[in-house]
Design a protein around this motif. Structure first.
Motif, short mmCIF file in Angstrom:
data_model
loop_
_atom_site.label_atom_id
_atom_site.label_comp_id
_atom_site.label_asym_id
_atom_site.label_seq_id
_atom_site.Cartn_x
_atom_site.Cartn_y
_atom_site.Cartn_z
N SER A 175 6.45 0.18 33.20
CA SER A 175 5.51 0.81 32.38
C SER A 175 5.36 0.29 31.21
CB SER A 175 5.80 2.20 32.23
OG SER A 175 5.49 2.88 33.62
N GLU A 176 4.11 0.02 30.32
CA GLU A 176 4.29 -0.59 29.11
C GLU A 176 4.42 0.48 28.03
OE1 GLU A 176 0.38 -2.49 29.01
OE2 GLU A 176 0.79 -3.74 30.57
N SER A 177 4.24 1.79 28.46
CA SER A 177 4.36 2.63 27.20
C SER A 177 5.42 3.84 28.09
CB SER A 177 3.22 3.29 26.74
OG SER A 177 2.43 3.88 27.54
N ASP A 178 5.80 4.61 27.40
CA ASP A 178 6.64 6.02 27.96
C ASP A 178 5.68 7.13 28.23
OD1 ASP A 178 5.93 6.95 25.48
OD2 ASP A 178 7.74 7.46 24.71
N GLN A 179 4.43 6.86 28.30
CA GLN A 179 3.64 8.03 28.68
C GLN A 179 2.11 7.23 29.11
OE1 GLN A 179 3.50 11.75 26.83
NE2 GLN A 179 1.26 11.99 26.83
N GLU A 180 1.96 7.05 30.28
CA GLU A 180 0.60 6.29 30.54
C GLU A 180 -0.27 7.45 31.31
OE1 GLU A 180 2.00 1.78 31.27
OE2 GLU A 180 1.76 3.20 33.00
N LYS A 181 -1.58 7.68 30.78
CA LYS A 181 -2.47 8.46 31.81
C LYS A 181 -2.78 7.87 32.93
CE LYS A 181 -3.24 12.01 28.77
NZ LYS A 181 -2.69 13.30 29.05
N THR A 182 -2.59 8.37 34.07
CA THR A 182 -3.02 7.84 35.32
C THR A 182 -4.15 9.00 35.91
OG1 THR A 182 -1.07 7.21 35.52
CG2 THR A 182 -2.36 7.51 37.65
N LEU A 183 -5.27 8.53 36.58
CA LEU A 183 -6.25 9.29 37.27
C LEU A 183 -6.17 8.94 38.77
CD1 LEU A 183 -8.64 11.33 36.95
CD2 LEU A 183 -10.15 9.51 36.52
N ALA A 184 -5.75 9.92 39.42
CA ALA A 184 -5.87 9.87 40.95
C ALA A 184 -7.14 10.37 41.48
CB ALA A 184 -4.77 10.48 41.53
N MET A 185 -7.62 9.65 42.41
CA MET A 185 -9.21 10.45 43.04
C MET A 185 -9.02 9.82 44.48
SD MET A 185 -12.19 9.29 40.26
CE MET A 185 -12.28 7.66 40.41
N ALA A 186 -9.46 10.96 45.53
CA ALA A 186 -9.65 10.81 46.58
C ALA A 186 -10.74 11.59 47.28
CB ALA A 186 -8.30 11.47 47.22
N PHE A 187 -11.34 11.09 48.17
CA PHE A 187 -12.55 11.85 48.82
C PHE A 187 -12.49 11.93 50.49
CE2 PHE A 187 -13.27 7.24 49.69
CZ PHE A 187 -12.80 6.60 48.50
N GLY A 188 -13.42 12.78 50.74
CA GLY A 188 -13.67 12.98 52.11
C GLY A 188 -14.77 13.85 52.59
N PRO A 189 -14.96 14.44 53.59
CA PRO A 189 -16.06 15.09 54.32
C PRO A 189 -16.64 16.10 53.12
CG PRO A 189 -14.30 14.99 55.76
CD PRO A 189 -13.64 14.50 54.68
N GLY A 190 -17.75 16.25 53.09
CA GLY A 190 -18.72 16.93 52.05
C GLY A 190 -19.67 16.51 51.45
N LEU A 191 -19.76 15.49 50.80
CA LEU A 191 -18.80 14.61 50.44
C LEU A 191 -17.89 15.13 49.20
CD1 LEU A 191 -17.88 11.43 50.72
CD2 LEU A 191 -19.97 10.83 49.26
N THR A 192 -16.78 15.14 49.52
CA THR A 192 -15.93 15.76 48.32
C THR A 192 -15.13 14.90 47.62
OG1 THR A 192 -15.56 17.95 49.83
CG2 THR A 192 -14.00 17.48 48.10
N LEU A 193 -15.10 15.15 46.28
CA LEU A 193 -14.17 14.37 45.50
C LEU A 193 -13.22 15.07 44.83
CD1 LEU A 193 -15.51 11.26 43.45
CD2 LEU A 193 -13.73 12.42 42.65
N GLU A 194 -11.84 14.59 45.04
CA GLU A 194 -10.85 15.51 44.53
C GLU A 194 -10.06 14.42 43.56
OE1 GLU A 194 -9.88 18.48 44.26
OE2 GLU A 194 -11.10 19.66 45.90
N SER A 195 -9.42 15.05 42.22
CA SER A 195 -8.80 14.27 41.35
C SER A 195 -7.85 14.73 40.72
CB SER A 195 -9.91 13.67 40.25
OG SER A 195 -10.33 14.47 39.46
N ALA A 196 -6.76 14.12 40.25
CA ALA A 196 -5.80 14.53 39.37
C ALA A 196 -5.33 13.65 38.14
CB ALA A 196 -4.41 14.68 40.40
#
Length: 366
Positions: free
Chosen positions: A338-359
Motif C-alpha cells: 500500500s502507498e498509504s496507511d488507509q486506502e479507500k477501496t470500492l468493491a462491486m459485484a453484480f448478478g441476476p436482476g440486474l443487481t449491483l452490490e457494492s462495499a
C-alpha cells in the motif's frame, strides 16, 4: 458511535483440475461446434475472453473427442441430480478447505467463531456446508449459521453485509463467511449463445473471510458501508434457473452495456451516500464477470489505466467463479503493498436482476 468492523482475513481455494483456455477452446469446438460457423464463434469467444486458466472439479474436460465425455460416461447432458450429487461430494471439500485456511492463517481460534454464513448458487444439500464446516473444524454447535443461496455472482457482498450487522449488534461476534461455487458442473453442450458465453468464462473455486470488531493485528479492510441498486431493464438478460439437465444460465451479450449505462447514476448516489468524491477511491475491486464487462466499466468509471489490474488478473488466472470471485479480487488487493496507511477501496459485484452490490472499504495497515 458504532464500533468499526473489519475484514481480518481472506483466503481462497480451487479444485485440483486446471485447464488452459486455449485447450478448452479446441475441446469445445469438438464437443459443441457442429458447423464451421459455430466453431468460428467458439474460437472468437475464447480468444477474446481475457482468461488463461480455469479450474474445475471435473477431469472429463481433458478427454477430448471422447463420446462419453461427461460424468463418468453419461455423455454431455447428465441430469440435474447427477450434477448436484457431484456438487455435494466436491463442494463440501472446498467449503471445509477454505474455512480451515481462514482459521489456520488468522489470529482467531475455533472458540472465537460465533456466526457462520455460507454462500452458493450452484448446488444444494442438507445438512449443508455449514454443518460440514462445523463438524470438520470442531466449531461450537450452537453458533448462529445462515446460508445465502441462488443469488448469483454478487452474493458475497450481502454476506459481508450480514457479517457486519452481526458485529454491530454484538461486540464479541466473529463471523466466518465462506463462498463456494462449482459452475462447471452445469456445462451445457449446445451452441445457444447464452450457453456459449457461460461456458467461456465460468469456473470453480471457493473463498472466504473472517469479519469481526476486534482490532486487527495485520493488513485488513475496515468496512465503511454498503450500497446496492437494481437495473430492471436487465432482468431478462442475466438469470439462473433449474432445468432437467442442470442449472440454466441466461447470460446476454448486452450485460456489459447495461452495466455501463447505469454506472454513472449508481456511482453518483454512492458518492453522495458516503460523502466522498470519485478521486477519493484509490483501489477498485470489480467482479470480473468477463473481459467486456471490465472494459466497459473501466471506461465508464473514468479510472486510470491499470486500476482494474487485480480484477483482470483474477479473471485471467481463475475465470469467473460466481459469488467467490469478488473475494479473490479483494485478497489480491489486501496482499498488495500500500502507498498509504488507509486506502479507500470500492468493491462491486453484480448478478441476476440486474443487481449491483457494492462495499466501501478502507485498506489499513496497523
Amino acid at each position: 458511535m458504532k464500533k468499526s468492523t473489519y475484514i481480518h482475513q481472506i483466503e481462497t481455494a480451487v479444485p485440483e483440475y486446471s485447464f488452459k483456455q486455449n485447450e478448452l477452446r479446441e475441446i469445445m469446438k469438438d464437443i459443441v461446434g457442429t458447423t464451421e460457423r459455430e466453431k468460428r464463434i467458439i474460437h472468437h469467444l475464447y480468444a477474446k475472453s481475457g482468461i488463461d486458466t480455469r479450474y474445475s472439479v471435473i477431469d472429463d474436460f481433458s478427454n477430448r473427442n471422447s463420446p462419453a465425455l461427461f460424468f463418468n460416461g453419461q455423455g454431455t447432458t447428465p441430469g440435474t441430480k447427477s450434477r448436484n450429487d457431484l456438487y455435494i461430494k466436491q463442494g463440501r471439500k472446498l467449503f471445509v478447505e477454505v474455512a480451515q485456511k481462514l482459521l489456520e492463517n488468522s489470529e482467531f481460534e475455533t472458540k472465537d467463531i460465533t456466526h457462520l454464513v455460507t454462500v452458493s448458487c450452484t448446488g444444494f444439500y442438507a445438512p449443508g456446508p455449514d454443518f460440514d464446516i462445523i463438524d470438520s473444524l470442531g466449531l461450537n454447535s450452537s453458533i448462529e449459521r445462515y446460508h445465502l443461496g441462488f443469488m448469483g455472482c454478487y452474493a458475497s457482498i450481502p454476506a459481508l453485509k450480514m457479517a457486519r450487522q452481526f458485529c454491530e449488534s454484538d461486540k464479541d461476534a466473529t463471523v466466518l463467511v465462506v463462498s463456494v461455487e462449482l459452475c462447471s458442473i452445469h456445462f451445457q453442450a449446445n451452441p445457444k449463445m447464452d450457453n456459449l458465453l457461460s461456458s467461456t468464462v465460468f469456473s470453480d473455486g471457493g473463498a472466504g473471510a473472517i469479519v469481526s470488531s476486534r482490532a486487527p493485528k495485520k493488513s485488513h479492510f475496515r468496512i465503511d458501508g454498503f450500497a446496492s441498486s437494481i437495473n430492471k431493464k436487465g432482468a431478462d438478460d442475466m438469470a439462473w434457473s433449474i432445468g432437467d439437465n442442470g442449472f440454466n444460465m441466461i447470460l446476454s451479450s448486452y450485460i456489459p452495456d447495461l452495466l455501463k449505462e447505469g454506472m454513472d447514476d449508481f456511482l453518483l448516489d454512492l458518492m453522495n451516500q458516503f460523502q466522498i468524491k470519485h478521486d477519493d477511491i484509490e483501489r477498485w475491486a470489480i467482479h470480473p464477470g468477463g473481459k467486456a464487462i471490465l472494459d466497459k466499466l473501466e471506461a465508464s468509471t473514468s479510472v486510470p489505466d491499470g486500476t482494474l489490474r487485480a480484477s483482470r488478473d483474477v479473471l485471467s488466472n481463475f475465470g469467473n467463479m460466481s459469488s467467490a470471485t469478488i473475494l479473490f479480487v479483494l485478497k489480491e488487493l489486501m496482499d498488495q503493498p500500500s502507498e498509504s496507511d488507509q486506502e479507500k477501496t470500492l468493491a462491486m459485484a453484480f448478478g441476476p436482476g440486474l443487481t449491483l452490490e457494492s462495499a466501501l472499504l478502507s485498506k489499513k495497515i496497523p
